[in-house]
Design a protein around this motif. Structure first.
Motif, PDB file in Angstrom:
ATOM      1  N   ALA A 261     -25.456  54.794  37.622  1.00 22.52           N
ATOM      2  CA  ALA A 261     -25.563  54.080  38.861  1.00 22.52           C
ATOM      3  C   ALA A 261     -26.919  53.206  38.872  1.00 22.52           C
ATOM      4  CB  ALA A 261     -25.395  54.896  40.018  1.00 22.52           C
ATOM      5  N   GLU A 262     -28.014  53.805  38.484  1.00 20.53           N
ATOM      6  CA  GLU A 262     -29.347  53.275  38.523  1.00 20.53           C
ATOM      7  C   GLU A 262     -29.442  52.094  37.800  1.00 20.53           C
ATOM      8  OE1 GLU A 262     -33.922  54.535  38.451  1.00 20.53           O
ATOM      9  OE2 GLU A 262     -32.381  56.172  38.445  1.00 20.53           O
ATOM     10  N   LEU A 263     -28.542  52.152  36.502  1.00 22.50           N
ATOM     11  CA  LEU A 263     -28.782  51.250  35.482  1.00 22.50           C
ATOM     12  C   LEU A 263     -27.834  50.062  35.854  1.00 22.50           C
ATOM     13  CD1 LEU A 263     -29.444  50.221  32.847  1.00 22.50           C
ATOM     14  CD2 LEU A 263     -27.438  51.519  31.562  1.00 22.50           C
ATOM     15  N   ARG A 264     -26.864  50.277  36.643  1.00 22.44           N
ATOM     16  CA  ARG A 264     -26.152  49.181  37.049  1.00 22.44           C
ATOM     17  C   ARG A 264     -26.973  48.445  38.266  1.00 22.44           C
ATOM     18  NH1 ARG A 264     -21.830  51.816  37.558  1.00 22.44           N
ATOM     19  NH2 ARG A 264     -22.064  52.713  39.855  1.00 22.44           N
ATOM     20  N   GLU A 265     -27.595  49.063  39.099  1.00 24.23           N
ATOM     21  CA  GLU A 265     -28.501  48.422  40.228  1.00 24.23           C
ATOM     22  C   GLU A 265     -29.661  47.612  39.441  1.00 24.23           C
ATOM     23  OE1 GLU A 265     -31.498  49.956  43.968  1.00 24.23           O
ATOM     24  OE2 GLU A 265     -29.969  51.244  43.004  1.00 24.23           O
ATOM     25  N   LEU A 266     -30.279  48.126  38.589  1.00 25.31           N
ATOM     26  CA  LEU A 266     -31.313  47.434  37.794  1.00 25.31           C
ATOM     27  C   LEU A 266     -30.681  46.323  36.914  1.00 25.31           C
ATOM     28  CD1 LEU A 266     -34.026  47.206  36.475  1.00 25.31           C
ATOM     29  CD2 LEU A 266     -33.543  48.483  34.465  1.00 25.31           C
ATOM     30  N   ARG A 267     -29.518  46.306  36.310  1.00 24.49           N
ATOM     31  CA  ARG A 267     -29.011  44.943  35.785  1.00 24.49           C
ATOM     32  C   ARG A 267     -28.524  43.920  37.065  1.00 24.49           C
ATOM     33  NH1 ARG A 267     -25.137  48.055  31.170  1.00 24.49           N
ATOM     34  NH2 ARG A 267     -26.622  47.546  29.372  1.00 24.49           N
ATOM     35  N   GLU A 268     -28.060  44.525  38.190  1.00 22.84           N
ATOM     36  CA  GLU A 268     -27.931  43.598  39.159  1.00 22.84           C
ATOM     37  C   GLU A 268     -29.090  42.963  39.589  1.00 22.84           C
ATOM     38  OE1 GLU A 268     -24.994  42.027  41.914  1.00 22.84           O
ATOM     39  OE2 GLU A 268     -24.975  43.104  39.825  1.00 22.84           O
ATOM     40  N   HIS A 269     -30.198  43.595  39.706  1.00 24.77           N
ATOM     41  CA  HIS A 269     -31.446  43.094  40.076  1.00 24.77           C
ATOM     42  C   HIS A 269     -32.211  42.097  39.030  1.00 24.77           C
ATOM     43  CE1 HIS A 269     -35.610  44.097  41.971  1.00 24.77           C
ATOM     44  NE2 HIS A 269     -35.281  42.677  42.228  1.00 24.77           N
ATOM     45  N   PHE A 270     -31.907  42.508  37.871  1.00 30.26           N
ATOM     46  CA  PHE A 270     -32.099  41.464  36.763  1.00 30.26           C
ATOM     47  C   PHE A 270     -31.532  40.420  36.731  1.00 30.26           C
ATOM     48  CE2 PHE A 270     -30.795  40.300  32.371  1.00 30.26           C
ATOM     49  CZ  PHE A 270     -32.026  39.676  31.922  1.00 30.26           C
ATOM     50  N   GLU A 271     -30.197  40.370  36.595  1.00 37.13           N
ATOM     51  CA  GLU A 271     -29.465  39.081  37.082  1.00 37.13           C
ATOM     52  C   GLU A 271     -30.023  38.424  38.290  1.00 37.13           C
ATOM     53  OE1 GLU A 271     -25.169  40.227  37.306  1.00 37.13           O
ATOM     54  OE2 GLU A 271     -25.150  40.850  35.054  1.00 37.13           O
ATOM     55  N   PHE A 272     -30.424  38.713  39.302  1.00 37.26           N
ATOM     56  CA  PHE A 272     -30.807  38.135  40.615  1.00 37.26           C
ATOM     57  C   PHE A 272     -32.030  37.455  40.337  1.00 37.26           C
ATOM     58  CE2 PHE A 272     -33.623  38.300  44.213  1.00 37.26           C
ATOM     59  CZ  PHE A 272     -32.847  37.808  45.141  1.00 37.26           C
ATOM     60  N   GLU A 273     -32.831  38.121  39.468  1.00 38.29           N
ATOM     61  CA  GLU A 273     -34.220  37.350  39.080  1.00 38.29           C
ATOM     62  C   GLU A 273     -33.984  36.070  37.840  1.00 38.29           C
ATOM     63  OE1 GLU A 273     -37.223  37.421  40.157  1.00 38.29           O
ATOM     64  OE2 GLU A 273     -36.434  38.897  41.648  1.00 38.29           O
ATOM     65  N   LEU A 274     -32.662  36.493  37.091  1.00 32.87           N
ATOM     66  CA  LEU A 274     -32.670  35.218  36.161  1.00 32.87           C
ATOM     67  C   LEU A 274     -32.270  34.083  36.815  1.00 32.87           C
ATOM     68  CD1 LEU A 274     -30.243  36.972  33.594  1.00 32.87           C
ATOM     69  CD2 LEU A 274     -32.421  36.039  33.255  1.00 32.87           C
ATOM     70  N   VAL A 275     -31.864  33.974  38.172  1.00 32.22           N
ATOM     71  CA  VAL A 275     -31.537  32.734  38.633  1.00 32.22           C
ATOM     72  C   VAL A 275     -32.534  32.431  39.657  1.00 32.22           C
ATOM     73  CG1 VAL A 275     -29.301  32.505  38.364  1.00 32.22           C
ATOM     74  CG2 VAL A 275     -29.808  33.886  40.244  1.00 32.22           C
ATOM     75  N   ASP A 276     -33.851  33.100  40.006  1.00 35.41           N
ATOM     76  CA  ASP A 276     -34.896  32.679  40.763  1.00 35.41           C
ATOM     77  C   ASP A 276     -35.308  31.398  41.001  1.00 35.41           C
ATOM     78  OD1 ASP A 276     -36.957  33.685  42.637  1.00 35.41           O
ATOM     79  OD2 ASP A 276     -38.234  33.037  40.942  1.00 35.41           O
ATOM     80  N   TYR A 291     -25.515  23.221  42.453  1.00 33.06           N
ATOM     81  CA  TYR A 291     -24.498  22.554  42.994  1.00 33.06           C
ATOM     82  C   TYR A 291     -23.114  22.228  42.024  1.00 33.06           C
ATOM     83  CZ  TYR A 291     -27.246  20.575  46.786  1.00 33.06           C
ATOM     84  OH  TYR A 291     -27.918  20.432  48.123  1.00 33.06           O
ATOM     85  N   MET A 292     -23.688  22.527  40.816  1.00 36.03           N
ATOM     86  CA  MET A 292     -22.710  22.680  39.746  1.00 36.03           C
ATOM     87  C   MET A 292     -21.860  24.108  39.890  1.00 36.03           C
ATOM     88  SD  MET A 292     -24.254  20.650  36.495  1.00 36.03           S
ATOM     89  CE  MET A 292     -22.988  21.378  35.203  1.00 36.03           C
ATOM     90  N   ALA A 293     -22.674  25.080  40.142  1.00 35.77           N
ATOM     91  CA  ALA A 293     -22.013  26.269  40.218  1.00 35.77           C
ATOM     92  C   ALA A 293     -20.961  26.270  41.394  1.00 35.77           C
ATOM     93  CB  ALA A 293     -23.046  27.430  40.413  1.00 35.77           C
ATOM     94  N   HIS A 294     -21.275  25.694  42.513  1.00 38.20           N
ATOM     95  CA  HIS A 294     -20.358  25.602  43.554  1.00 38.20           C
ATOM     96  C   HIS A 294     -19.211  24.836  43.146  1.00 38.20           C
ATOM     97  CE1 HIS A 294     -18.957  25.098  47.540  1.00 38.20           C
ATOM     98  NE2 HIS A 294     -18.861  24.113  47.771  1.00 38.20           N
ATOM     99  N   ARG A 349     -23.199  34.458  43.025  1.00 38.40           N
ATOM    100  CA  ARG A 349     -23.711  35.973  43.531  1.00 38.40           C
ATOM    101  C   ARG A 349     -25.099  35.878  43.905  1.00 38.40           C
ATOM    102  NH1 ARG A 349     -21.697  38.508  38.803  1.00 38.40           N
ATOM    103  NH2 ARG A 349     -23.660  39.678  38.735  1.00 38.40           N
ATOM    104  N   HIS A 350     -26.071  35.475  43.260  1.00 34.29           N
ATOM    105  CA  HIS A 350     -27.543  35.601  43.568  1.00 34.29           C
ATOM    106  C   HIS A 350     -28.308  34.401  44.217  1.00 34.29           C
ATOM    107  CE1 HIS A 350     -26.695  39.425  41.879  1.00 34.29           C
ATOM    108  NE2 HIS A 350     -26.367  38.821  40.600  1.00 34.29           N
ATOM    109  N   ALA A 351     -27.849  33.119  44.083  1.00 32.98           N
ATOM    110  CA  ALA A 351     -28.556  32.166  44.571  1.00 32.98           C
ATOM    111  C   ALA A 351     -28.046  31.415  45.907  1.00 32.98           C
ATOM    112  CB  ALA A 351     -28.684  31.163  43.519  1.00 32.98           C
ATOM    113  N   TRP A 352     -26.541  31.217  45.965  1.00 32.83           N
ATOM    114  CA  TRP A 352     -25.976  30.494  46.976  1.00 32.83           C
ATOM    115  C   TRP A 352     -26.142  31.428  48.390  1.00 32.83           C
ATOM    116  CZ3 TRP A 352     -25.612  26.096  48.185  1.00 32.83           C
ATOM    117  CH2 TRP A 352     -25.235  24.888  47.612  1.00 32.83           C
ATOM    118  N   PRO A 353     -25.847  32.720  48.184  1.00 30.38           N
ATOM    119  CA  PRO A 353     -26.138  33.406  49.461  1.00 30.38           C
ATOM    120  C   PRO A 353     -27.382  33.226  50.094  1.00 30.38           C
ATOM    121  CG  PRO A 353     -24.794  34.669  47.851  1.00 30.38           C
ATOM    122  CD  PRO A 353     -25.520  33.562  47.197  1.00 30.38           C
TER     123      PRO A 353
END
Length: 895
Positions: A261-276, A291-294, A349-353
């Motif tokens: 569960a913690e690893l899944r959360e870390l990967r999610e956070h990592f992906e969040f920062e990838l598109v910072d 815009y291309m993602a949309h 998931r991590h930029a548009w919202p």
């Protein structure tokens, strides 16, 4: 950073590809299986980089998602890359085939097509004596229609040819490939995520400056699971930024030891920062990626110009920057690009919202791109496609789905995506409008594009509707069992809406119409009752039209007329012009069946004009077919053949099998009347094969009936011409005729088409009589049954034919008084009709009266007896001519 030039990893795969690239003089297929983002396109582009510059290779890249599917298109695609100047015989043959396809008998046209494609293979092989052709097929999953074109037959004949076909469903196709090409000519490849060694090679090539230290590389490999596109994204976006402290400050061992569960959360956070960087929107490039993602679909400079509100030159410069990003798929041939699925998902998931928490910006962008790009471009393409519709003047040239139509259908699906983003209600309304058009024109690929987009969107409120649209698509594709199962499953749901319940019953009616007319009537009437209760005027018109067609199929012509008229009246209330045209054309066909050719022709011309105005190609083809049938009945065989060819051209273009069958039947009848029996048989063989394929029993029964009559005509011709001295061929054709007619009668009886049953019984009785295979008393009894059936159907023409046949039997028995009475009654009945068949009857009767081999007394008895029967008939038209002929025969004999 730009895309790196060095291709890393895949050593085993590249070694295998290099091996087969060097296997000169062989044909080999390498299907490449891989999930999204695993590097399939990179592999194909690496092959292009390795061999594209060499003089001894020709490398062709073909993205199946961006091209129409047809055998000629795919062959021409290869021919262009090999040089049009190297294919003089093929190009000349293709031009001749296009111009003359419908002027040739079907067996000659099909043979010519095979010949032209074989010439292409021969000229390709000449070019490949000095060069090896490598065909790189990308997005294989989009090629599911292309594989049905017969392209494999010709691929297998190329002598120096390597195909590398990459897609997400290559594994599923392996059994087909091995059966087609043989196990020795197919080698399966599967791409997986990078292992640690390949990952290290990747970082060395992509991060030459060493921004990412070795321990962080190992952690990135662990967090991305070695997925190439995610590793590329990590290098692309993070090489100049400081990664997460949670990653930088922990050892790889600590990360690997984290609970799931913690690893899944870390990967999610990592992906969040990838598109910072995208979230921060530092420059136009970041906005373009956002815009291309949309957009989620293929983009180009025009779309970016609209979305970013920038001039076209700036948008074109931006496209060049995007093309250099490793997570962007760019096709230089089309100028289109799109994000890899993984990057698109991360941004959504991590930029548009973060950028647009309310969704208002995305909805505004969706409406903007619809109004400023998609709708104008789709309208432009639709106008071009209508302009490409072949004229009904001049030569009847072969037609195929054009590039304009293909692009229009693809853009409609993309536009649907934006409508759904703007509003699910607007999206569904757009889908319904486009789907109905595609359904009416039998554009199966267009239907599939729209369905795929809706299914991907996954709106739960329209689940049942989508299932029913899929069922309709399956029905038109020939998979009636699965279509029926979907409808029954949907009808079992208690919460099903009345509209969907109506739709399910209607589809089941359409499925049953060709095999079980009573079941079809139950389904249509159930749907009609519900539609009337709900006041669904549009569907009420459709159901009346369907019921009219069902009554027409079962020879209840008065009921058919009533339903068609109601369909016209109801559809006019809601301005449903396509349905008005359809019911009008169907009404014309019924009047033709009743022998009212002038009324039929007038209505058919009205329907033709309506459908031309509306640009309804498939519907127009059915009007051409009806016009051809009317003209054949009127005796204008030249006009009939032209209109039938026009119909067949469109049916061939959209793969409308039922229309093709009916056109082949009409062409066979025309050839039969002209005495060109072998050509008639070729059309009938093709029609029967298709009717058996789609299990259309009424059409199959009708084709068998026509085939039996053709075989009988051929036997009579040989008999009368004296070309068959032994009489063996005559008997063979008579036996064949009886076999076809008996089989057709059995099918007609099973289906319940009373007109077809009655006509088949008559043709069979006539064949028994002419062949002498049955006693005359048996034939007379059978003809008596036919008379009763024809009387109940009010079929005066068939009653007349029965009288003629009874007259022939009496004449053969030398009972000329009885024969004359039957011939006179036949003339009275048949004179009520107009057209070719009545004219042929009166020609036959005239020849009988003027037969020099008939004794004078017999001729006198026939003429006197016919005049006696006709005494009370109005002396007009053909009856007046017959009376004059009989009197002249009597006067001649008196002198």
């Amino acid at each position: 950073m730009a895309k790196f030039d060095a291709f890393v990893g895949r050593k085993e795969e590249l070694a295998l590809i290099d091996r087969w690239a060097q296997e000169w003089g062989t044909m080999h297929l390498l299907p490449v299986q891989g999930d999204g983002g695993v590097g399939k396109t990179w592999l194909l582009l690496e092959i292009l980089r390795r061999y594209g510059y060499r003089d001894d290779f020709v490398v062709v890249y073909f993205d199946a998602a961006e091209h129409p599917f047809s055998l000629q298109y795919e062959v021409m695609f290869l021919v262009r890359d090999l040089g049009l100047e190297n294919f003089p015989r093929f190009l000349a043959g293709l031009d001749e085939l296009t111009r003359s396809y419908y002027d040739l008998p079907i067996q000659d046209a099909q043979a010519k097509e095979r010949e032209v494609l074989q010439i292409a293979v021969e000229e390709m092989n000449q070019q490949l004596s000095a060069r090896r052709l490598i065909f790189l097929l990308d997005t294989l999953e989009a090629w599911r229609y292309g594989e049905g074109t017969g392209v494999h037959e010709y691929f297998g004949q190329l002598s120096n040819f390597l195909v590398v076909a990459a897609g997400r469903d290559a594994r599923e196709r392996m059994s087909t490939y091995t059966q087609t090409f043989g196990t020795d000519r197919v080698t399966y490849l599967e791409l997986r995520n990078f292992d640690r060694i390949e990952s290290a090679e990747f970082f060395d090539a992509a991060d030459e400056a060493g921004f990412i230290p070795p321990d962080l590389r190992a952690k990135l490999y662990f967090l991305t699971d070695g997925r190439p596109v995610l590793l590329s994204l990590a290098v692309e976006w993070l090489s100049r930024d400081v990664p997460l402290p949670e990653i930088a400050e922990r050892s790889l061992e600590d990360l690997e030891a984290l609970p799931e569960a913690e690893l899944r959360e870390l990967r999610e956070h990592f992906e969040f920062e990838l598109v910072d960087r995208v979230r921060r929107l530092r420059d136009p490039l970041d906005r373009a990626v956002l815009y291309m993602a949309h957009v989620s679909r293929r983009s180009n400079a025009r779309i970016l110009s609209v979305l970013l509100d920038i001039p076209m030159p700036d948008a074109q410069a931006l496209m060049r920057e995007l093309a250099e990003l490793s997570f962007v798929k760019y096709n230089p041939a089309t100028g289109n690009c799109m994000l890899h699925d993984e990057m698109k998902n991360l941004v959504n998931r991590h930029a548009w919202p973060y950028v647009d928490p309310t969704g208002d910006l995305r909805r505004r962008l969706a409406r903007q791109v619809i109004a400023d790009f998609y709708e104008p471009r789709i309208s432009e393409l639709a106008a071009q496609a209508r302009a490409r519709l072949e004229s009904d003047k001049g030569p009847v040239r072969r037609a195929t789905i054009g590039g304009e139509e293909w692009e229009q259908w693809r853009l409609e699906a993309e536009c649907l995506y934006y409508y759904l983003q703007a509003s699910p209600e607007e999206g569904f309304a757009y889908f319904e409008g486009r789907f109905v058009e595609a359904q009416r024109d039998h554009h199966l690929v267009r239907m599939q594009f729209l369905l795929s987009e809706m299914e991907t969107a996954g709106h739960p409120g329209i689940r049942d509707t989508l299932e029913l649209r899929r069922a309709d698509s399956l029905r038109l594709s020939g998979d009636v069992e699965q279509a029926s199962a979907i409808c029954h499953d949907v009808l079992a749901r208690e919460d099903l809406s009345s509209e969907n319940r109506i739709s399910a019953h209607n589809i089941l009616g359409l499925i049953a119409a060709s095999t079980d007319p009573e079941q079809a009537r139950y389904e249509y009437e159930s749907a009609l009752s519900l539609a009337q209760d709900e006041g669904k005027v549009m569907i009420i018109g459709v159901l009346h039209n369907n019921l009219g067609q069902l009554h027409q199929l079962t020879s209840r012509l008065d009921q058919a007329i009533e339903h068609y008229q109601q369909a016209i009246d109801v559809s006019r209330q809601v301005n449903n012009r396509p349905l008005v045209a359809s019911a009008t054309n169907n009404l014309a066909y019924v009047y033709r069946l009743q022998g009212n050719l002038s009324q039929a022709d007038a209505l058919c011309r009205v329907a033709l004009a309506q459908r031309k105005r509306l640009g309804l190609e498939r519907d127009l083809a059915y009007s051409y077919l009806t016009k051809g049938e009317i003209d054949r009945d009127r005796g204008d065989l030249e006009s009939a053949e032209r209109y039938t060819r026009l119909a067949l051209r469109s049916f061939d273009k959209v793969a409308e099998i039922r229309g093709q069958i009916m056109a082949y039947r009409s062409l066979a009848n025309i050839r039969r009347h002209l005495g060109r029996y072998e050509e008639a048989e070729a059309y009938l063989e093709r029609g029967i094969a298709l009717a058996e394929q789609v299990q259309d029993e009424p059409l199959l029964a009708d084709l068998l009936n026509v085939y039996g009559r053709e075989q009988r005509d051929r036997a009579v011709y040989l008999q009368e011409s004296g070309e068959d001295d032994s009489g063996e061929s005559v008997q063979v054709f008579f036996q064949s005729a009886e076999g076809y007619l008996e089989r057709g009668l059995e099918l007609a009886a099973r289906y319940g088409d009373q007109w077809l049953i009655t006509r088949a019984q008559f043709e069979l009785a006539l064949t028994y009589f002419l062949s002498g295979s049955r006693e005359e008393d048996y034939v007379t009894g059978l003809l008596s049954q036919v008379w009763d059936r024809a009387s109940s159907l009010n079929d005066k023409l068939l009653q007349g034919y029965v009288e003629e046949a009874l007259g022939e039997i009496a004449q053969r028995q030398e009972d000329y008084t009885t024969a004359a009475r039957h011939f006179g009654l036949a003339a009275q009945l048949i004179a009520r009709r107009r057209g070719r068949e009545p004219e042929r009857f009166f020609d036959r009767l005239g020849d009988r009266l003027l037969d020099p081999n008939l004794p004078y007394e017999a001729t006198h008895t026939l003429a006197r007896g016919i005049l006696d029967v006709l005494q009370e008939s109005a002396g007009v038209g053909p009856l007046q001519s017959l009376q004059m002929l009989c009197q002249q025969v009597l006067d001649l004999q008196a002198t």
